[in-house]
Design a protein around this motif. Structure first.
Motif, PDB file in Angstrom:
ATOM      1  N   LYS A 130       0.816  -1.216   0.000  1.00 21.77           N
ATOM      2  CA  LYS A 130       0.000   0.000   0.000  1.00 21.77           C
ATOM      3  C   LYS A 130       0.843   1.257   0.000  1.00 21.77           C
ATOM      4  O   LYS A 130       0.408   2.305  -0.448  1.00 21.77           O
ATOM      5  CB  LYS A 130      -0.996  -0.023   1.148  1.00 21.77           C
ATOM      6  N   ASP A 155      -4.834  -6.026  -1.518  1.00 26.44           N
ATOM      7  CA  ASP A 155      -5.265  -5.762  -0.146  1.00 26.44           C
ATOM      8  C   ASP A 155      -6.739  -6.158  -0.048  1.00 26.44           C
ATOM      9  O   ASP A 155      -7.524  -5.895  -0.964  1.00 26.44           O
ATOM     10  CB  ASP A 155      -5.074  -4.258   0.148  1.00 26.44           C
ATOM     11  N   SER A 156      -7.126  -6.842   1.042  1.00 32.79           N
ATOM     12  CA  SER A 156      -8.457  -7.471   1.082  1.00 32.79           C
ATOM     13  C   SER A 156      -9.590  -6.461   0.895  1.00 32.79           C
ATOM     14  O   SER A 156     -10.532  -6.720   0.143  1.00 32.79           O
ATOM     15  CB  SER A 156      -8.634  -8.232   2.399  1.00 32.79           C
ATOM     16  N   GLU A 157      -9.476  -5.298   1.548  1.00 33.76           N
ATOM     17  CA  GLU A 157     -10.561  -4.317   1.466  1.00 33.76           C
ATOM     18  C   GLU A 157     -10.668  -3.733   0.057  1.00 33.76           C
ATOM     19  O   GLU A 157     -11.760  -3.528  -0.468  1.00 33.76           O
ATOM     20  CB  GLU A 157     -10.323  -3.169   2.466  1.00 33.76           C
ATOM     21  N   ASN A 222      -2.936   1.414   9.715  1.00 32.63           N
ATOM     22  CA  ASN A 222      -3.155   0.583   8.532  1.00 32.63           C
ATOM     23  C   ASN A 222      -4.412   1.021   7.790  1.00 32.63           C
ATOM     24  O   ASN A 222      -4.398   1.142   6.557  1.00 32.63           O
ATOM     25  CB  ASN A 222      -3.260  -0.888   8.944  1.00 32.63           C
ATOM     26  N   LYS A 223      -5.488   1.279   8.532  1.00 33.04           N
ATOM     27  CA  LYS A 223      -6.729   1.698   7.868  1.00 33.04           C
ATOM     28  C   LYS A 223      -6.547   3.079   7.263  1.00 33.04           C
ATOM     29  O   LYS A 223      -7.068   3.364   6.180  1.00 33.04           O
ATOM     30  CB  LYS A 223      -7.891   1.664   8.867  1.00 33.04           C
ATOM     31  N   GLU A 226      -4.855   2.646   4.115  1.00 31.37           N
ATOM     32  CA  GLU A 226      -5.780   2.025   3.154  1.00 31.37           C
ATOM     33  C   GLU A 226      -6.787   3.026   2.586  1.00 31.37           C
ATOM     34  O   GLU A 226      -7.199   2.917   1.426  1.00 31.37           O
ATOM     35  CB  GLU A 226      -6.511   0.853   3.814  1.00 31.37           C
TER      36      GLU A 226
HETATM   37 MG    MG Z   1      -6.157  -4.551   4.447  1.00 33.21          MG
END
Ligand code: MG
Length: 397
Positions: A130, A155-157, A222-223, A226
């Protein structure tokens, strides 16, 4: 357009990390569709040699000079393997003639040049790092547009948002809401956070990942990273990117459209799901390694709660950096990296991480970047400033 080859040929940058190991599981389960043609890692050459033998990979890059020399001396790679060295070696690997897709999963800035080189060479990009979009989203997305290269989010999201947006216009999106587990301290009393240790912070409630990202989950940096990544990947405005607390880590995003409909994507909290989606895209195939959710066969409940910015000040700082734009997200990322490393080394307390990032954002010049070099300069300055700030703090008791 030439016909697509029977197998998608993949270069994996960051083969020995958590994303790399999950990618190997996906490739092993889909050997009829996926083939590894290149591998790179920072320094773990013994593991690289094992992977090269298992998957028959002939092109291997090692970033660290000492590890490269050790690998050459050990002679552990199969005969006929070409070894590439250093940053230039990663870029050579990323532009390998026989590669169709480059999966970028290297930590930090080391992935930037190889990713840009791969885009210029017209390779498809599956993006797990990211930091690249956080630091240089403007340059990476401009290069991708110019060379008509699609960035497939790993990235999962973001992979979830990508799936929800297929067949829809971004102009019809009101908000993209990324879900966050809340990390190790989600349910701690706020007054205990001052004494939180690295061991406490590394106990992630749902995901198994590397130490840096696990600390970033505990702080929600992290968020924050993201949200910035989502802004660039999907062409959103800063105020359209939000986060929500979702302890089960099973619903990965909520995409709200202007008509009030919300689309979402669910799968178990394992990186093999988004990795498989990105590598096989646009095809679907039975998941080779893990069971799907048993929805309708056992009880599930999914919670969504607003994020408390007093508990997670780094989320608010990320949103402020995103609104400020320019080099501010790069400064946020660099300061956070330095502060997390100091916390993991036991040199500063947990709450010093967010305080250091805030201090650096307040005390650094934020010029408008014209080139990638301007971003790298701001990154270096932010690291130095954060180091200086942290070195004045007393060590935790
Ligand atoms: Mg993630």
């Amino acid at each position: 357009m030439p016909p697509s080859p029977a197998k998608r040929r993949i270069v994996l940058l960051g083969a020995t990390g958590s994303i790399g190991e999950n990618t190997l599981k996906v490739v092993a389960a889909h050997r009829d569709r996926l083939e590894l043609v290149g591998l790179a890692a920072h320094g773990r050459h013994e593991r690289l040699a094992e992977i090269a033998r298992e998957f028959g990979v002939r092109h291997v890059a090692i970033h660290d000079a000492t590890a490269f020399a050790a690998a050459q001396a050990a002679g552990a790679f199969p005969a006929g393997t070409t070894l590439y060295q250093g940053a230039a070696g990663l870029s050579e690997l990323a532009t390998l003639a026989e590669a169709d897709l480059v999966l970028v999963a290297v930590v930090g800035t080391a992935g930037l040049e190889p990713t840009l080189a791969a885009i210029r060479a017209g390779k498809e990009i599956a993006l797990a790092s990211k930091e690249l979009l956080v630091m240089a989203g403007q340059f990476v997305t401009a290069a991708a547009r110019e060379h008509r290269v699609r960035l497939l989010p790993v990235d999962s999201e973001h992979n979830a948002v990508f799936q929800c947006l297929e067949g829809h216009a971004v102009a019809d999106v009101r908000r993209v809401i990324l879900t966050a587990s809340g990390g190790a301290f989600r349910d701690w009393p706020l007054e205990r956070l001052a004494g939180a240790t690295p061991q406490d912070a590394l106990k992630h409630p749902t995901w198994a990942m590397g130490p840096k990202i696990t600390i970033d989950c505990a702080t929600m940096a992290n968020k924050g990273l993201e949200l910035i990544e989502a802004q660039w990947l999907f062409g959103l405005r800063a105020e359209q990117c939000e986060a929500v607390l979702h302890p089960q880590s099973t619903v990965h995003c909520l995409v709200e459209f202007t008509d009030g409909s919300v689309l979402t994507q669910l799968c178990p909290p394992s990186m093999t799901f988004p990795i498989q989606h990105a590598l096989l895209h646009p095809e679907r195939s039975p998941h080779g390694t893990e069971a799907a959710l048993a929805l309708g066969r056992r009880e599930f409940s999914f919670d969504f709660r607003p994020v408390d910015l007093a508990r997670y000040p780094l989320l608010g700082l990320a949103q402020a950096a995103m609104r400020a734009g320019g080099v501010a997200p790069a400064v946020y990322n660099a300061a956070n990296e330095i502060a997390v490393a100091a916390f993991l080394a036991g040199r500063v307390p947990f709450l010093a991480i967010s305080a250091a990032v805030e201090h650096t954002l307040q005390h650094i010049a934020l010029p408008t970047p014209r080139t990638l070099a301007d971003i790298l300069a701001a990154d270096a300055e932010a690291r130095a400033l954060t180091h200086a700030h942290l070195s004045q703090l007393p060590a935790p008791r």
